[in-house]
Design a protein around this motif. Structure first.
Motif, mmCIF file in Angstrom:
data_model
loop_
_atom_site.group_PDB
_atom_site.id
_atom_site.type_symbol
_atom_site.label_atom_id
_atom_site.label_comp_id
_atom_site.label_asym_id
_atom_site.label_seq_id
_atom_site.Cartn_x
_atom_site.Cartn_y
_atom_site.Cartn_z
ATOM 1 N N PRO A 89 0.801 -1.231 0.000
ATOM 2 C CA PRO A 89 0.000 0.000 0.000
ATOM 3 C C PRO A 89 0.833 1.281 0.000
ATOM 4 O O PRO A 89 0.402 2.296 -0.553
ATOM 5 N N VAL A 90 2.019 1.258 0.618
ATOM 6 C CA VAL A 90 2.868 2.449 0.599
ATOM 7 C C VAL A 90 3.357 2.712 -0.824
ATOM 8 O O VAL A 90 3.325 3.851 -1.310
ATOM 9 N N GLU A 91 3.782 1.664 -1.501
ATOM 10 C CA GLU A 91 4.220 1.814 -2.887
ATOM 11 C C GLU A 91 3.064 2.255 -3.777
ATOM 12 O O GLU A 91 3.245 3.078 -4.688
ATOM 13 N N GLN A 92 1.872 1.737 -3.519
ATOM 14 C CA GLN A 92 0.702 2.122 -4.296
ATOM 15 C C GLN A 92 0.367 3.596 -4.082
ATOM 16 O O GLN A 92 0.092 4.325 -5.037
ATOM 17 N N LEU A 93 0.382 4.022 -2.821
ATOM 18 C CA LEU A 93 0.072 5.419 -2.510
ATOM 19 C C LEU A 93 1.084 6.352 -3.171
ATOM 20 O O LEU A 93 0.709 7.363 -3.783
ATOM 21 N N CYS A 94 2.342 6.009 -3.066
ATOM 22 C CA CYS A 94 3.386 6.846 -3.675
ATOM 23 C C CYS A 94 3.240 6.888 -5.196
ATOM 24 O O CYS A 94 3.472 7.933 -5.825
ATOM 25 N N ALA A 95 2.850 5.781 -5.783
ATOM 26 C CA ALA A 95 2.671 5.729 -7.233
ATOM 27 C C ALA A 95 1.538 6.644 -7.682
ATOM 28 O O ALA A 95 1.649 7.358 -8.684
ATOM 29 N N VAL A 96 0.432 6.628 -6.935
ATOM 30 C CA VAL A 96 -0.715 7.478 -7.280
ATOM 31 C C VAL A 96 -0.346 8.953 -7.139
ATOM 32 O O VAL A 96 -0.700 9.784 -7.984
ATOM 33 N N VAL A 97 0.392 9.294 -6.089
ATOM 34 C CA VAL A 97 0.811 10.683 -5.886
ATOM 35 C C VAL A 97 1.810 11.105 -6.965
ATOM 36 O O VAL A 97 1.726 12.223 -7.495
ATOM 37 N N ARG A 98 2.737 10.232 -7.316
ATOM 38 C CA ARG A 98 3.679 10.544 -8.398
ATOM 39 C C ARG A 98 2.949 10.855 -9.694
ATOM 40 O O ARG A 98 3.360 11.722 -10.470
ATOM 41 N N ALA A 99 1.852 10.135 -9.930
ATOM 42 C CA ALA A 99 1.100 10.324 -11.171
ATOM 43 C C ALA A 99 0.527 11.734 -11.280
ATOM 44 O O ALA A 99 0.312 12.235 -12.393
ATOM 45 N N ASP A 100 0.275 12.385 -10.142
ATOM 46 C CA ASP A 100 -0.221 13.764 -10.174
ATOM 47 C C ASP A 100 0.801 14.726 -10.764
ATOM 48 O O ASP A 100 0.447 15.860 -11.122
ATOM 49 N N PHE A 101 2.048 14.287 -10.847
ATOM 50 C CA PHE A 101 3.107 15.141 -11.374
ATOM 51 C C PHE A 101 3.700 14.557 -12.662
ATOM 52 O O PHE A 101 4.781 14.946 -13.088
ATOM 53 N N LEU A 142 -7.434 7.347 -2.873
ATOM 54 C CA LEU A 142 -6.497 7.867 -1.866
ATOM 55 C C LEU A 142 -6.920 7.479 -0.458
ATOM 56 O O LEU A 142 -6.079 7.085 0.359
ATOM 57 N N CYS A 143 -8.204 7.595 -0.170
ATOM 58 C CA CYS A 143 -8.698 7.237 1.171
ATOM 59 C C CYS A 143 -8.455 5.758 1.460
ATOM 60 O O CYS A 143 -8.042 5.384 2.569
ATOM 61 N N ASP A 144 -8.714 4.921 0.483
ATOM 62 C CA ASP A 144 -8.518 3.488 0.660
ATOM 63 C C ASP A 144 -7.049 3.164 0.902
ATOM 64 O O ASP A 144 -6.713 2.368 1.797
ATOM 65 N N LEU A 145 -6.153 3.791 0.137
ATOM 66 C CA LEU A 145 -4.723 3.527 0.299
ATOM 67 C C LEU A 145 -4.212 4.070 1.628
ATOM 68 O O LEU A 145 -3.404 3.417 2.300
ATOM 69 N N CYS A 146 -4.675 5.248 2.016
ATOM 70 C CA CYS A 146 -4.261 5.807 3.309
ATOM 71 C C CYS A 146 -4.737 4.929 4.455
ATOM 72 O O CYS A 146 -4.031 4.751 5.458
ATOM 73 N N ARG A 147 -5.927 4.380 4.317
ATOM 74 C CA ARG A 147 -6.441 3.475 5.350
ATOM 75 C C ARG A 147 -5.547 2.237 5.470
ATOM 76 O O ARG A 147 -5.222 1.796 6.580
ATOM 77 N N LYS A 148 -5.145 1.689 4.334
ATOM 78 C CA LYS A 148 -4.291 0.503 4.351
ATOM 79 C C LYS A 148 -2.933 0.809 4.970
ATOM 80 O O LYS A 148 -2.373 -0.013 5.709
ATOM 81 N N PRO A 159 -7.094 8.270 8.363
ATOM 82 C CA PRO A 159 -6.783 8.071 6.944
ATOM 83 C C PRO A 159 -7.506 9.021 6.003
ATOM 84 O O PRO A 159 -6.930 9.453 4.999
ATOM 85 N N GLN A 160 -8.747 9.365 6.323
ATOM 86 C CA GLN A 160 -9.474 10.293 5.458
ATOM 87 C C GLN A 160 -8.854 11.681 5.501
ATOM 88 O O GLN A 160 -8.711 12.338 4.468
ATOM 89 N N ILE A 161 -8.454 12.092 6.682
ATOM 90 C CA ILE A 161 -7.792 13.396 6.818
ATOM 91 C C ILE A 161 -6.467 13.386 6.056
ATOM 92 O O ILE A 161 -6.099 14.365 5.394
ATOM 93 N N ALA A 162 -5.745 12.274 6.145
ATOM 94 C CA ALA A 162 -4.482 12.152 5.415
ATOM 95 C C ALA A 162 -4.717 12.283 3.911
ATOM 96 O O ALA A 162 -3.977 12.986 3.207
ATOM 97 N N ALA A 163 -5.751 11.610 3.412
ATOM 98 C CA ALA A 163 -6.069 11.665 1.983
ATOM 99 C C ALA A 163 -6.422 13.086 1.561
ATOM 100 O O ALA A 163 -5.971 13.572 0.514
ATOM 101 N N PHE A 164 -7.230 13.766 2.391
ATOM 102 C CA PHE A 164 -7.613 15.140 2.073
ATOM 103 C C PHE A 164 -6.396 16.066 2.085
ATOM 104 O O PHE A 164 -6.300 16.992 1.266
ATOM 105 N N ALA A 165 -5.475 15.824 3.015
ATOM 106 C CA ALA A 165 -4.268 16.650 3.095
ATOM 107 C C ALA A 165 -3.407 16.473 1.850
ATOM 108 O O ALA A 165 -2.879 17.451 1.296
#
Length: 216
Positions: A89-101, A142-148, A159-165
Protein backbone atom coordinates in the motif's frame (compact mmCIF):
# COMPACT_ATOMS: atom_id res chain seq x y z
CA UNK A 1 9.76 5.93 -53.50
CA UNK A 2 7.78 3.99 -50.93
CA UNK A 3 4.44 5.59 -50.09
CA UNK A 4 3.10 5.87 -46.54
CA UNK A 5 0.01 3.64 -46.15
CA UNK A 6 -3.22 5.59 -45.89
CA UNK A 7 -5.14 5.40 -42.64
CA UNK A 8 -8.37 3.46 -42.60
CA UNK A 9 -11.54 5.51 -42.42
CA UNK A 10 -12.02 4.62 -38.74
CA UNK A 11 -8.40 5.49 -37.91
CA UNK A 12 -8.71 8.76 -39.79
CA UNK A 13 -11.80 9.66 -37.78
CA UNK A 14 -10.03 8.96 -34.49
CA UNK A 15 -7.00 10.96 -35.63
CA UNK A 16 -9.10 13.94 -36.73
CA UNK A 17 -11.17 14.03 -33.53
CA UNK A 18 -8.03 13.94 -31.40
CA UNK A 19 -6.48 16.67 -33.52
CA UNK A 20 -9.50 18.87 -32.90
CA UNK A 21 -9.52 18.13 -29.17
CA UNK A 22 -5.84 19.06 -28.98
CA UNK A 23 -6.58 22.28 -30.87
CA UNK A 24 -9.40 23.04 -28.44
CA UNK A 25 -7.05 22.61 -25.48
CA UNK A 26 -4.58 24.98 -27.14
CA UNK A 27 -7.28 27.57 -27.82
CA UNK A 28 -8.75 27.49 -24.31
CA UNK A 29 -5.24 27.88 -22.93
CA UNK A 30 -4.36 30.82 -25.20
CA UNK A 31 -7.72 32.56 -25.57
CA UNK A 32 -9.80 31.56 -22.58
CA UNK A 33 -13.06 29.68 -22.46
CA UNK A 34 -15.46 32.30 -23.82
CA UNK A 35 -13.23 33.42 -26.71
CA UNK A 36 -12.66 29.90 -28.02
CA UNK A 37 -14.91 29.38 -31.04
CA UNK A 38 -15.33 26.62 -33.59
CA UNK A 39 -13.72 28.86 -36.19
CA UNK A 40 -10.64 29.42 -34.02
CA UNK A 41 -10.36 25.72 -33.22
CA UNK A 42 -10.57 24.93 -36.93
CA UNK A 43 -7.89 27.51 -37.70
CA UNK A 44 -5.65 26.11 -34.97
CA UNK A 45 -6.07 22.59 -36.35
CA UNK A 46 -5.59 23.74 -39.94
CA UNK A 47 -8.97 22.49 -41.15
CA UNK A 48 -12.26 24.03 -42.19
CA UNK A 49 -14.96 24.85 -39.67
CA UNK A 50 -17.17 22.35 -41.48
CA UNK A 51 -14.79 19.55 -40.45
CA UNK A 52 -15.19 20.53 -36.79
CA UNK A 53 -18.97 20.57 -37.12
CA UNK A 54 -18.94 17.23 -38.94
CA UNK A 55 -17.12 15.52 -36.06
CA UNK A 56 -18.65 17.34 -33.06
CA UNK A 57 -21.89 18.98 -34.28
CA UNK A 58 -21.59 21.94 -31.89
CA UNK A 59 -19.23 23.87 -29.64
CA UNK A 60 -20.92 22.42 -26.54
CA UNK A 61 -20.27 18.85 -27.70
CA UNK A 62 -16.67 19.67 -28.65
CA UNK A 63 -16.01 21.20 -25.23
CA UNK A 64 -17.63 18.30 -23.39
CA UNK A 65 -15.60 15.75 -25.36
CA UNK A 66 -12.45 17.75 -24.62
CA UNK A 67 -13.22 17.65 -20.91
CA UNK A 68 -13.91 13.92 -21.07
CA UNK A 69 -10.62 13.33 -22.88
CA UNK A 70 -8.69 15.23 -20.20
CA UNK A 71 -10.56 13.44 -17.41
CA UNK A 72 -9.82 10.05 -18.95
CA UNK A 73 -6.18 10.98 -19.50
CA UNK A 74 -5.80 11.93 -15.85
CA UNK A 75 -7.72 8.87 -14.63
CA UNK A 76 -5.54 6.59 -16.77
CA UNK A 77 -2.38 8.21 -15.40
CA UNK A 78 -3.05 7.36 -11.77
CA UNK A 79 -4.92 4.10 -12.47
CA UNK A 80 -2.02 2.76 -14.53
CA UNK A 81 0.45 3.86 -11.86
CA UNK A 82 -1.62 2.07 -9.22
CA UNK A 83 -1.83 -1.11 -11.28
CA UNK A 84 1.92 -1.19 -11.88
CA UNK A 85 2.86 -0.47 -8.25
CA UNK A 86 2.51 -3.97 -6.88
CA UNK A 87 0.72 -5.02 -3.69
CA UNK A 88 2.37 -2.87 -1.01
CA UNK A 89 0.00 0.00 0.00
CA UNK A 90 2.87 2.45 0.60
CA UNK A 91 4.22 1.81 -2.89
CA UNK A 92 0.70 2.12 -4.30
CA UNK A 93 0.07 5.42 -2.51
CA UNK A 94 3.39 6.85 -3.67
CA UNK A 95 2.67 5.73 -7.23
CA UNK A 96 -0.72 7.48 -7.28
CA UNK A 97 0.81 10.68 -5.89
CA UNK A 98 3.68 10.54 -8.40
CA UNK A 99 1.10 10.32 -11.17
CA UNK A 100 -0.22 13.76 -10.17
CA UNK A 101 3.11 15.14 -11.37
CA UNK A 102 3.31 13.10 -14.55
CA UNK A 103 4.38 15.29 -17.45
CA UNK A 104 1.22 14.43 -19.41
CA UNK A 105 -1.03 16.05 -16.80
CA UNK A 106 1.25 18.30 -14.73
CA UNK A 107 1.96 21.00 -17.28
CA UNK A 108 0.88 24.62 -17.41
CA UNK A 109 -1.42 24.20 -20.42
CA UNK A 110 -3.41 21.26 -19.07
CA UNK A 111 -3.72 22.82 -15.61
CA UNK A 112 -4.95 26.09 -17.14
CA UNK A 113 -7.63 24.24 -19.10
CA UNK A 114 -8.67 22.24 -16.03
CA UNK A 115 -9.24 25.46 -14.12
CA UNK A 116 -11.16 26.92 -17.07
CA UNK A 117 -13.55 23.98 -17.02
CA UNK A 118 -13.90 24.13 -13.25
CA UNK A 119 -14.75 27.81 -13.55
CA UNK A 120 -17.58 26.96 -15.93
CA UNK A 121 -18.83 23.95 -13.99
CA UNK A 122 -21.04 25.95 -11.62
CA UNK A 123 -23.31 26.95 -14.49
CA UNK A 124 -22.91 23.78 -16.56
CA UNK A 125 -24.13 20.60 -14.82
CA UNK A 126 -22.50 18.34 -17.40
CA UNK A 127 -19.09 19.79 -16.59
CA UNK A 128 -19.73 19.50 -12.87
CA UNK A 129 -20.69 15.85 -13.33
CA UNK A 130 -17.49 15.04 -15.23
CA UNK A 131 -15.20 16.96 -12.88
CA UNK A 132 -17.01 15.73 -9.78
CA UNK A 133 -16.92 12.05 -10.72
CA UNK A 134 -13.21 12.29 -11.48
CA UNK A 135 -12.47 13.89 -8.11
CA UNK A 136 -14.63 11.35 -6.27
CA UNK A 137 -12.84 8.40 -7.86
CA UNK A 138 -9.42 9.83 -7.05
CA UNK A 139 -10.41 10.69 -3.47
CA UNK A 140 -11.85 7.22 -2.93
CA UNK A 141 -8.62 5.57 -4.05
CA UNK A 142 -6.50 7.87 -1.87
CA UNK A 143 -8.70 7.24 1.17
CA UNK A 144 -8.52 3.49 0.66
CA UNK A 145 -4.72 3.53 0.30
CA UNK A 146 -4.26 5.81 3.31
CA UNK A 147 -6.44 3.48 5.35
CA UNK A 148 -4.29 0.50 4.35
CA UNK A 149 -1.11 2.37 5.25
CA UNK A 150 -2.64 3.43 8.60
CA UNK A 151 -3.58 -0.18 9.30
CA UNK A 152 0.14 -0.99 9.22
CA UNK A 153 0.66 1.43 12.13
CA UNK A 154 2.54 4.65 12.71
CA UNK A 155 0.09 7.16 11.22
CA UNK A 156 -0.52 10.43 13.06
CA UNK A 157 -3.96 11.24 11.59
CA UNK A 158 -7.17 9.60 10.45
CA UNK A 159 -6.78 8.07 6.94
CA UNK A 160 -9.47 10.29 5.46
CA UNK A 161 -7.79 13.40 6.82
CA UNK A 162 -4.48 12.15 5.42
CA UNK A 163 -6.07 11.67 1.98
CA UNK A 164 -7.61 15.14 2.07
CA UNK A 165 -4.27 16.65 3.09
CA UNK A 166 -2.48 14.96 0.20
CA UNK A 167 -5.12 16.09 -2.28
CA UNK A 168 -5.04 19.61 -0.88
CA UNK A 169 -1.27 19.71 -1.29
CA UNK A 170 -1.54 18.58 -4.90
CA UNK A 171 -4.23 21.14 -5.68
CA UNK A 172 -2.19 23.98 -4.20
CA UNK A 173 0.94 22.91 -6.09
CA UNK A 174 -0.99 22.70 -9.35
CA UNK A 175 -2.36 26.18 -8.73
CA UNK A 176 1.05 27.60 -7.88
CA UNK A 177 2.57 26.03 -10.98
CA UNK A 178 -0.19 27.59 -13.09
CA UNK A 179 0.12 31.09 -11.64
CA UNK A 180 3.92 31.24 -11.20
CA UNK A 181 5.46 28.32 -13.12
CA UNK A 182 8.99 29.67 -12.63
CA UNK A 183 8.63 29.64 -8.85
CA UNK A 184 8.62 25.86 -8.53
CA UNK A 185 9.99 22.99 -10.58
CA UNK A 186 8.06 19.78 -11.20
CA UNK A 187 10.58 17.80 -9.18
CA UNK A 188 10.25 20.19 -6.24
CA UNK A 189 6.45 19.98 -6.39
CA UNK A 190 6.48 16.19 -6.35
CA UNK A 191 9.02 16.11 -3.52
CA UNK A 192 6.87 18.49 -1.44
CA UNK A 193 4.00 15.99 -1.58
CA UNK A 194 6.32 13.19 -0.54
CA UNK A 195 7.58 15.24 2.41
CA UNK A 196 3.97 15.66 3.50
CA UNK A 197 3.40 11.90 3.30
CA UNK A 198 6.52 11.31 5.39
CA UNK A 199 5.08 13.62 8.05
CA UNK A 200 1.68 11.91 7.92
CA UNK A 201 3.15 8.41 8.10
CA UNK A 202 6.40 8.75 10.09
CA UNK A 203 6.91 5.01 10.49
CA UNK A 204 7.01 4.78 6.67
CA UNK A 205 9.22 7.83 6.12
CA UNK A 206 12.29 5.89 4.99
CA UNK A 207 10.29 3.85 2.49
CA UNK A 208 8.46 6.93 1.18
CA UNK A 209 11.76 8.77 0.79
CA UNK A 210 13.10 5.89 -1.31
CA UNK A 211 10.08 6.11 -3.60
CA UNK A 212 10.40 9.78 -4.51
CA UNK A 213 10.19 10.31 -8.28
CA UNK A 214 13.49 10.45 -10.18
CA UNK A 215 15.38 10.06 -6.94
CA UNK A 216 19.12 9.83 -7.57
Amino acid sequence: MKQTPRRSRAAQKVFRKQQLIDATIDCIDRLGFSDTTLAKVADRAGVSQGIVIFHFKSKDILFLETLRFMAEEYRNAWATALEEAGEDPVEQLCAVVRADFNRSVFNRKKIAVWYAFWGESKSRPTYMKECGSLDEAHTEVLCDLCRKVCDQGGAIVDPQIAAFAIEGMTDSLWQRYLITPKSIKKQEAANASFELMKALFPSKATQIESLKPNKK
